[in-house]
Design an enzyme around this catalytic site. Structure first.
Site, PDB file in Angstrom:
ATOM      1  N   HIS A 173      45.439  39.266  40.583  1.00 60.80           N
ATOM      2  CA  HIS A 173      44.841  40.240  39.688  1.00 60.80           C
ATOM      3  C   HIS A 173      45.473  40.038  38.326  1.00 60.80           C
ATOM      4  O   HIS A 173      46.642  40.330  38.129  1.00 60.80           O
ATOM      5  CB  HIS A 173      45.081  41.658  40.220  1.00 60.80           C
ATOM      6  CG  HIS A 173      44.203  42.679  39.585  1.00 60.80           C
ATOM      7  ND1 HIS A 173      44.447  44.023  39.648  1.00 60.80           N
ATOM      8  CD2 HIS A 173      43.057  42.546  38.860  1.00 60.80           C
ATOM      9  CE1 HIS A 173      43.491  44.677  38.999  1.00 60.80           C
ATOM     10  NE2 HIS A 173      42.650  43.798  38.514  1.00 60.80           N
ATOM     11  N   HIS A 205      36.068  44.662  46.874  1.00 63.09           N
ATOM     12  CA  HIS A 205      36.525  44.530  45.493  1.00 63.09           C
ATOM     13  C   HIS A 205      37.976  44.042  45.520  1.00 63.09           C
ATOM     14  O   HIS A 205      38.785  44.549  46.295  1.00 63.09           O
ATOM     15  CB  HIS A 205      36.451  45.895  44.797  1.00 63.09           C
ATOM     16  CG  HIS A 205      37.071  45.915  43.427  1.00 63.09           C
ATOM     17  ND1 HIS A 205      38.287  46.512  43.167  1.00 63.09           N
ATOM     18  CD2 HIS A 205      36.648  45.400  42.244  1.00 63.09           C
ATOM     19  CE1 HIS A 205      38.582  46.365  41.883  1.00 63.09           C
ATOM     20  NE2 HIS A 205      37.607  45.704  41.297  1.00 63.09           N
TER      21      HIS A 205
END
Length: 511
Positions: free
Chosen positions: A99, A53
Site C-alpha cells: 500500500h 479491496h
C-alpha cells in the site's frame, strides 16, 4: 410422509426426534448445497461480483504486513476480484505489492500471482479479475507482462482487440483470469510522496465488539465529503499520455479502466462501441447519486462500476454496500479483513447463487425503457413475515462464564433488512433472562419495495446492564433464496465462521 427423509421412518419417532429434525442441517433457511442457478450467459456487467479491496493487507491500511495469505483466504471464500497495488522495489529491478506511501511491508508480486493461480478456482469456477493499481516504469510493466503470461498461461483471457464492445459472460470466462487496469501511463517519480496518516484514527462506533451499525444513506453532511481524505488519488486522475508504455502490458488488459477528463456526465457517458470500468470512491458515489442516480444505473447496464472505501478508513472498516448495489455497481470493493456489519451483509449477498461469487442483477436494474431511480420510493411489492421462536447451542460453543460470571445469559435477537432506503430497518425481541435456550416467540413484519435487493439481517446479543452487550452470533441471508416455513438458522462469528452448535429456530413467510 416418504419425501421427508429417513428420520420419519423410525419406529421410535417422537417429539424429540422431530425437534432434532427441525434444528438439523437438513432444514436450512437457504439451501447452501444448491449449486449455481442464475443464468450465467449474460455479459459480466449484468452481475454483482464479490470484490476485494487492497486484497494483500493482513490488517489495517497503514502499518500491517502485505502477504499472499489474505488473497488465498479471500479466494477460498469465493471472492472473485483481487486488487494488487504494484510498485518498484528499492533496487528498481523487481515488482512488489504494497500500500503506497504507508508503512506496510511489501510482498513480491510473483508470489501473489502464484497463489492466485493455485487457489483461484477452488471455491468457484467462475472468472477471477485482478485489478492492478500500477506505479511502474515501462521496463517493469514489461516484466509484469512476462510474469503474468508465464504464471497463468492459457488461463489468461486477453481480448485480442484494443477494447471490447461488450463484456463476455461468466460462463464463457469460466476458469479464466482477467486483468483490469488503466491503460499504462508514464511513471511519475513525483508521486513517491510522504506517508499518509499516522494510524491514530479516532475511536468511532465501528470499534464496538461487533462493529458500528451500518451507516444510513442520509447520514453524511457536505462537510463530511470535504473532510474526507482521498485514498487512491492515483486511482482515477486525468489520463496521462502513455506513448512509451510496454505494448505487451497494454495487450494484457481485458477490462479497461479510466474516468476521462470531464466531470460526472463525461464519466458516465455510455459508448455504444466500447465498454469500460469506472472507479469511484464511496463518497464520490454518494455525491454522484444525489444528482445522477438513473444515469449511474444506465451506465452500469453495459459498463462496470467499481466502488472502493474512502481513504480515511485506516482501520480497514467498510461502508454500506447497498449504496453500490442499488445503483447497479458490480464491483463493490470491501476490505475482507474489516469484520463488522457491512461485511456480514456482503457475505449474505454472496451466499446466493451457490456461493459462486457472481449474483445476477435483478431485472429492475437492467430495464432500458424505464431506468430505475434509487431515490424514488416504490410501492410495497411483498411483505416478509419473520417469527423468531427460540435459539440453542451457546452452552456448547461458549465457556459457561463467557456472558455472565454468575448466571445464565440474557439473550435477545435483532432482526431486520439491509436494502434500499425505504426497506432498511432493524427491530429486536425482548431479552429472555437467565436462559441458555431462550424462547422469544415474537413475530415481525417487513414490507419490501425492492425485495430483489433485500438481505435479511439476524444478530443475537446478550444484554449486559453495566457494560456493552456481548455478541452471540450473526447471519445475513439473501431474501431471494429464503425458504418458507419453520427453518433452522445457523449463526456465525464476527469473522464469518460458522458456530458448531449455535442456531435459531425461525419461521418465514411472504405475503
Amino acid at each position: 410422509m416418504h419425501t421427508t427423509g429417513s428420520v420419519f421412518h423410525r419406529k421410535d419417532f417422537n417429539l424429540e426426534t422431530f425437534f432434532k429434525y427441525l434444528f438439523g442441517d437438513s432444514n436450512p433457511a437457504i439451501d447452501l448445497h444448491r449449486s449455481v442457478h442464475h443464468d450465467m450467459n449474460s455479459p459480466l456487467s449484468h452481475y454483482f461480483i464479490f470484490t476485494g479491496h487492497n486484497s494483500y493487507l493482513t490488517g489495517n491500511q497503514l502499518s500491517s504486513d502485505c502477504s499472499d495469505v489474505p488473497i488465498v483466504q479471500a479466494l477460498e471464500k469465493g471472492v472473485r476480484v483481487i486488487e494488487l497495488d504494484i510498485w518498484p522495489n528499492s533496487a528498481k529491478d523487481d515488482v512488489q505489492v504494497l500500500h503506497g506511501r504507508t508503512l506496510t511491508s511489501p510482498v513480491l508480486m510473483s508470489k501473489c500471482l502464484k497463489s492466485i493461480k493455485d487457489h483461484a478456482f477452488n471455491a468457484s469456477e467462475y472468472p477471477v479479475v485482478i485489478t492492478l493499481e500500477d506505479h511502474l516504469t515501462t521496463d517493469l510493466q514489461a516484466k509484469v507482462a512476462k510474469m503474468v503470461t508465464e504464471t497463468f498461461g492459457k488461463m489468461l483471457f486477453t481480448p485480442g482487440t484494443e477494447s471490447l464492445d461488450e463484456f463476455p459472460s461468466p460462463e464463457f470466462l469460466k476458469r479464466r483470469i482477467i486483468i483490469s487496469t488503466k491503460p499504462p501511463k508514464e511513471y511519475l517519480k513525483a508521486k513517491e510522496g510522504k506517508i499518509s496518516g499516522n494510524g491514530s484514527q479516532k475511536e468511532n462506533d465501528s470499534s464496538e465488539a461487533w462493529g458500528g451499525e451500518i451507516p444510513t444513506f442520509k447520514s453524511r453532511s457536505t462537510a463530511d465529503f470535504k473532510d474526507d481524505m482521498e485514498e487512491e488519488e492515483e486511482e482515477e486522475e486525468e489520463e496521462l499520455q502513455d506513448d512509451n508504455c510496454a505494448p505487451e502490458y497494454r495487450n494484457l488488459i481485458a477490462i479497461h479502466a479510466g474516468k476521462g477528463k470531464g466531470g460526472l456526465d463525461d464519466w458516465l457517458r455510455v459508448d455504444p462501441d466500447k465498454v469500460r470500468r469506472l472507479s469511484l470512491s464511496e463518497q464520490e458515489l454518494e455525491k454522484a447519486a444525489k444528482t445522477h442516480g438513473p444515469q449511474i444505473v444506465r451506465f452500469t447496464q453495459r459498463n462496470i462500476l467499481r466502488v472502493y472505501p474512502k481513504g480515511i478508513r485506516f482501520d480497514s472498516s467498510n461502508y454500506n454496500p447497498l449504496i453500490g448495489w442499488m445503483h447497479g455497481a458490480q464491483m463493490v470493493a470491501f476490505n475482507m479483513q474489516g469484520y463488522g456489519r457491512s461485511l456480514w451483509v456482503m457475505q449474505g449477498m454472496f451466499k446466493a447463487n451457490g456461493g459462486c461469487g457472481y449474483v445476477k442483477k435483478p431485472d429492475i436494474l437492467m430495464k432500458s425503457d424505464s431506468i430505475f431511480d434509487p431515490r424514488v420510493t416504490l410501492s410495497v411489492k411483498m411483505t416478509l413475515k419473520v417469527t423468531v421462536f427460540m435459539g440453542e447451542g451457546w452452552y456448547y460453543d461458549f465457556s459457561h462464564t463467557h456472558f455472565d460470571a454468575y448466571s445464565p445469559p440474557d439473550f435477545y435477537t435483532r432482526v431486520g433488512i439491509a436494502g434500499v432506503p425505504a426497506d432498511t430497518i432493524m427491530k429486536k425481541t425482548k431479552a429472555i433472562e437467565d436462559n441458555w435456550i431462550p424462547a422469544w416467540n415474537e413475530e415481525f413484519e417487513f414490507p419490501l419495495t425492492v425485495p430483489e435487493l433485500a438481505i435479511l439481517r439476524i444478530e443475537v446479543h446478550e444484554y449486559d446492564m453495566s457494560e456493552k452487550d456481548d455478541f452471540g452470533g450473526q447471519t445475513c441471508l439473501p431474501i431471494s433464496e429464503l425458504r418458507k416455513g419453520i427453518r433452522a438458522v445457523p449463526l456465525y462469528s464476527q469473522k464469518g465462521d460458522r458456530y458448531k452448535s449455535v442456531k435459531l429456530l425461525m419461521h418465514f413467510d411472504f405475503v
